[in-house]
Scaffold this motif. Structure first.
Motif, PDB file in Angstrom:
ATOM      1  N   ALA A 293       6.232   6.572   8.522  1.00  0.00           N
ATOM      2  CA  ALA A 293       5.429   5.772   7.599  1.00  0.00           C
ATOM      3  C   ALA A 293       6.273   4.875   6.709  1.00  0.00           C
ATOM      4  N   LEU A 294       7.489   5.308   6.357  1.00  0.00           N
ATOM      5  CA  LEU A 294       8.352   4.521   5.464  1.00  0.00           C
ATOM      6  C   LEU A 294       9.204   3.602   6.319  1.00  0.00           C
ATOM      7  N   ARG A 295       8.744   2.381   6.512  1.00  0.00           N
ATOM      8  CA  ARG A 295       9.367   1.468   7.465  1.00  0.00           C
ATOM      9  C   ARG A 295      10.348   0.505   6.832  1.00  0.00           C
ATOM     10  N   THR A 296      10.074   0.054   5.625  1.00  0.00           N
ATOM     11  CA  THR A 296      10.945  -0.936   4.986  1.00  0.00           C
ATOM     12  C   THR A 296      11.936  -0.253   4.056  1.00  0.00           C
ATOM     13  N   LYS A 297      12.948  -1.013   3.673  1.00  0.00           N
ATOM     14  CA  LYS A 297      13.954  -0.482   2.757  1.00  0.00           C
ATOM     15  C   LYS A 297      13.307  -0.113   1.421  1.00  0.00           C
ATOM     16  N   GLU A 298      12.372  -0.932   0.959  1.00  0.00           N
ATOM     17  CA  GLU A 298      11.711  -0.661  -0.316  1.00  0.00           C
ATOM     18  C   GLU A 298      10.878   0.621  -0.245  1.00  0.00           C
ATOM     19  N   GLU A 299      10.206   0.831   0.889  1.00  0.00           N
ATOM     20  CA  GLU A 299       9.388   2.035   1.040  1.00  0.00           C
ATOM     21  C   GLU A 299      10.256   3.279   1.099  1.00  0.00           C
ATOM     22  N   ARG A 300      11.370   3.221   1.838  1.00  0.00           N
ATOM     23  CA  ARG A 300      12.269   4.380   1.900  1.00  0.00           C
ATOM     24  C   ARG A 300      12.866   4.674   0.529  1.00  0.00           C
ATOM     25  N   LEU A 301      13.188   3.622  -0.210  1.00  0.00           N
ATOM     26  CA  LEU A 301      13.714   3.817  -1.566  1.00  0.00           C
ATOM     27  C   LEU A 301      12.660   4.459  -2.459  1.00  0.00           C
ATOM     28  N   ALA A 302      11.411   4.017  -2.331  1.00  0.00           N
ATOM     29  CA  ALA A 302      10.334   4.598  -3.139  1.00  0.00           C
ATOM     30  C   ALA A 302      10.154   6.072  -2.816  1.00  0.00           C
ATOM     31  N   GLY A 303      10.232   6.435  -1.526  1.00  0.00           N
ATOM     32  CA  GLY A 303      10.105   7.831  -1.139  1.00  0.00           C
ATOM     33  C   GLY A 303      11.237   8.678  -1.685  1.00  0.00           C
TER      34      GLY A 303
ATOM     35  N   TYR B 217       8.106  16.468   1.239  1.00  0.00           N
ATOM     36  CA  TYR B 217       9.054  15.357   1.122  1.00  0.00           C
ATOM     37  C   TYR B 217       9.926  15.224   2.362  1.00  0.00           C
ATOM     38  N   ARG B 218      10.301  16.340   2.975  1.00  0.00           N
ATOM     39  CA  ARG B 218      11.086  16.261   4.209  1.00  0.00           C
ATOM     40  C   ARG B 218      10.283  15.572   5.320  1.00  0.00           C
ATOM     41  N   LEU B 219       8.994  15.934   5.431  1.00  0.00           N
ATOM     42  CA  LEU B 219       8.139  15.298   6.435  1.00  0.00           C
ATOM     43  C   LEU B 219       7.961  13.811   6.134  1.00  0.00           C
ATOM     44  N   LEU B 220       7.787  13.488   4.860  1.00  0.00           N
ATOM     45  CA  LEU B 220       7.596  12.089   4.476  1.00  0.00           C
ATOM     46  C   LEU B 220       8.833  11.255   4.786  1.00  0.00           C
TER      47      LEU B 220
ATOM     48  N   SER C  27       0.802  -1.217   0.000  1.00  0.00           N
ATOM     49  CA  SER C  27       0.000   0.000   0.000  1.00  0.00           C
ATOM     50  C   SER C  27       0.836   1.269   0.000  1.00  0.00           C
ATOM     51  N   VAL C  28       1.857   1.339   0.863  1.00  0.00           N
ATOM     52  CA  VAL C  28       2.654   2.563   0.961  1.00  0.00           C
ATOM     53  C   VAL C  28       3.348   2.857  -0.367  1.00  0.00           C
ATOM     54  N   ILE C  29       3.952   1.846  -0.971  1.00  0.00           N
ATOM     55  CA  ILE C  29       4.653   2.038  -2.245  1.00  0.00           C
ATOM     56  C   ILE C  29       3.672   2.450  -3.335  1.00  0.00           C
ATOM     57  N   ALA C  30       2.496   1.826  -3.370  1.00  0.00           N
ATOM     58  CA  ALA C  30       1.497   2.183  -4.380  1.00  0.00           C
ATOM     59  C   ALA C  30       1.015   3.615  -4.201  1.00  0.00           C
ATOM     60  N   ILE C  31       0.828   4.038  -2.954  1.00  0.00           N
ATOM     61  CA  ILE C  31       0.382   5.408  -2.693  1.00  0.00           C
ATOM     62  C   ILE C  31       1.437   6.410  -3.155  1.00  0.00           C
ATOM     63  N   LEU C  32       2.719   6.120  -2.875  1.00  0.00           N
ATOM     64  CA  LEU C  32       3.789   7.015  -3.322  1.00  0.00           C
ATOM     65  C   LEU C  32       3.875   7.046  -4.835  1.00  0.00           C
TER      66      LEU C  32
ATOM     67  N   ALA D 267       0.711   2.542   6.748  1.00  0.00           N
ATOM     68  CA  ALA D 267       1.782   2.070   7.633  1.00  0.00           C
ATOM     69  C   ALA D 267       1.226   1.525   8.942  1.00  0.00           C
ATOM     70  N   ARG D 268       0.064   2.017   9.357  1.00  0.00           N
ATOM     71  CA  ARG D 268      -0.544   1.556  10.608  1.00  0.00           C
ATOM     72  C   ARG D 268      -1.470   0.361  10.386  1.00  0.00           C
ATOM     73  N   GLY D 269      -1.430  -0.187   9.173  1.00  0.00           N
ATOM     74  CA  GLY D 269      -2.145  -1.427   8.915  1.00  0.00           C
ATOM     75  C   GLY D 269      -3.544  -1.283   8.372  1.00  0.00           C
ATOM     76  N   HIS D 270      -3.976  -0.067   8.077  1.00  0.00           N
ATOM     77  CA  HIS D 270      -5.305   0.108   7.494  1.00  0.00           C
ATOM     78  C   HIS D 270      -5.294  -0.378   6.045  1.00  0.00           C
ATOM     79  N   ARG D 271      -6.358  -1.054   5.664  1.00  0.00           N
ATOM     80  CA  ARG D 271      -6.404  -1.700   4.353  1.00  0.00           C
ATOM     81  C   ARG D 271      -7.057  -0.800   3.299  1.00  0.00           C
ATOM     82  N   PHE D 272      -6.452  -0.805   2.108  1.00  0.00           N
ATOM     83  CA  PHE D 272      -6.930  -0.034   0.966  1.00  0.00           C
ATOM     84  C   PHE D 272      -7.453  -0.997  -0.095  1.00  0.00           C
ATOM     85  N   ARG D 273      -8.411  -0.532  -0.871  1.00  0.00           N
ATOM     86  CA  ARG D 273      -8.951  -1.314  -1.975  1.00  0.00           C
ATOM     87  C   ARG D 273      -9.216  -0.379  -3.152  1.00  0.00           C
ATOM     88  N   LEU D 274      -8.973  -0.875  -4.361  1.00  0.00           N
ATOM     89  CA  LEU D 274      -9.240  -0.096  -5.571  1.00  0.00           C
ATOM     90  C   LEU D 274     -10.582  -0.477  -6.151  1.00  0.00           C
TER      91      LEU D 274
END
Length: 304
Positions: A240-250, A232-235, A152-157, A196-203
């Protein structure tokens, strides 16, 4: 029947506000309430906005004492909202008549969902009349449904779901969820925080929202670039960016933003920079480094 609150912040855009309100009133699943938040408009616009409440009992007006930005206005409206679900509609955006009905069907099929997003189309309004009918709409940032659910986080970014395309369960919006006095990215900060807090998204794959580009959009503000950098500084500094992939996406999204901005600056100063190839090379090397924009501006001033 599910109760939905539609919150519409507005500031001196009477013609478009009327169209936004009309699209909210035209829903096949009627909203419980439509809260128009007067974000410190002029006296004339405030009087026009107040006239809406006399036209329909479901419309209420909330006046703010000063301009709080889009996030602050949405937070103020949210405090008054009583619906189980909430939709934030900017005053220059529009809803398809089946927006609420179609997205609520997704919630009924999976009660564990927190946010349902749909596709969004966009068009450019004629400069001479921002209230005129838009032409040649196109779908923007078509979402990837599988990634939105699994990453979800990567898709949102990557796809930046538009605020008016998201129907949100009220229970997951705690306190003042939007960053106030931030004029860029405040919605993406909220979506990434929820994911990041586990809330689920659907398209919902239907195109059910419409955004309009015009001369009054926030992206034409003189300080919009600085606001994007604040976002971007706040992000990147937030939780919210917890994994390496999410931080890379940001970081990648920030890099691409810088690249687009630097490309525009280079084109604007190209004649002078071509006469100074060393400065051009130094300008390109600044991309991605801290404080690149300030130092790049200094180099461009020297080149010109």
């Amino acid at each position: 029947m599910e109760q939905v609150s539609i919150i519409i912040p507005t500031r001196d855009r009477w013609a478009m506000l009327q169209e936004a309100v009309s699209s909210a009133l035209a829903q096949t699943h009627p909203a419980r309430e439509i809260i128009v938040v007067d974000n410190s408009t002029s006296p004339a616009s405030a009087e026009q906005a107040a006239s809406l409440t006399a036209r329909h009992p479901r419309i209420s007006l909330l006046r703010l004492p000063g301009e709080l930005g889009p996030g602050g206005a949405r937070n103020a409206g949210l405090k008054r909202a009583s619906g189980e679900f909430v939709l934030f509609l900017d005053d220059d955006d529009l809803l398809h008549p089946q927006m609420l009905e179609s997205n609520l069907a997704c919630f009924r099929s999976d009660p564990g969902l927190s946010v349902v997003c749909c596709h969004c189309e966009a068009s450019h309004l004629p400069a001479a009349n921002a209230g005129a009918s838009s032409t040649h709409p196109r779908i923007v940032d078509r979402l990837d449904g599988r990634r939105l659910e699994s990453q979800s986080v990567i898709a949102i970014l990557r796809y930046a779901p538009k605020t008016c395309s998201c129907l949100v369960r009220r229970a997951c919006l705690e306190g003042a969820p939007f960053r106030e006095r931030l004029w860029a990215g405040e919605d993406i900060l909220l979506w990434t925080d929820l994911a990041a807090r586990g809330h689920r998204f659907r398209l919902n794959p239907r195109v059910l929202a419409h955004i309009r580009f015009h001369g009054g959009n926030l992206h034409v503000r003189h300080d919009f670039t600085a606001e994007v950098h604040r976002y971007y500084r706040l992000l990147l500094a937030g939780p919210a960016l917890r994994t390496k992939e999410e931080r890379l996406a940001g970081r990648t999204r920030f890099f691409l933003h810088q690249a687009r901005r630097l490309q525009l600056d280079c084109v604007r100063h190209l004649p002078a920079l071509l006469r100074h190839p060393v400065r051009l090379a130094r300008l390109l090397l600044l991309l991605g480094s801290d404080g690149w924009e300030t130092r790049a501006a200094g180099l461009e001033t020297q080149a010109s």
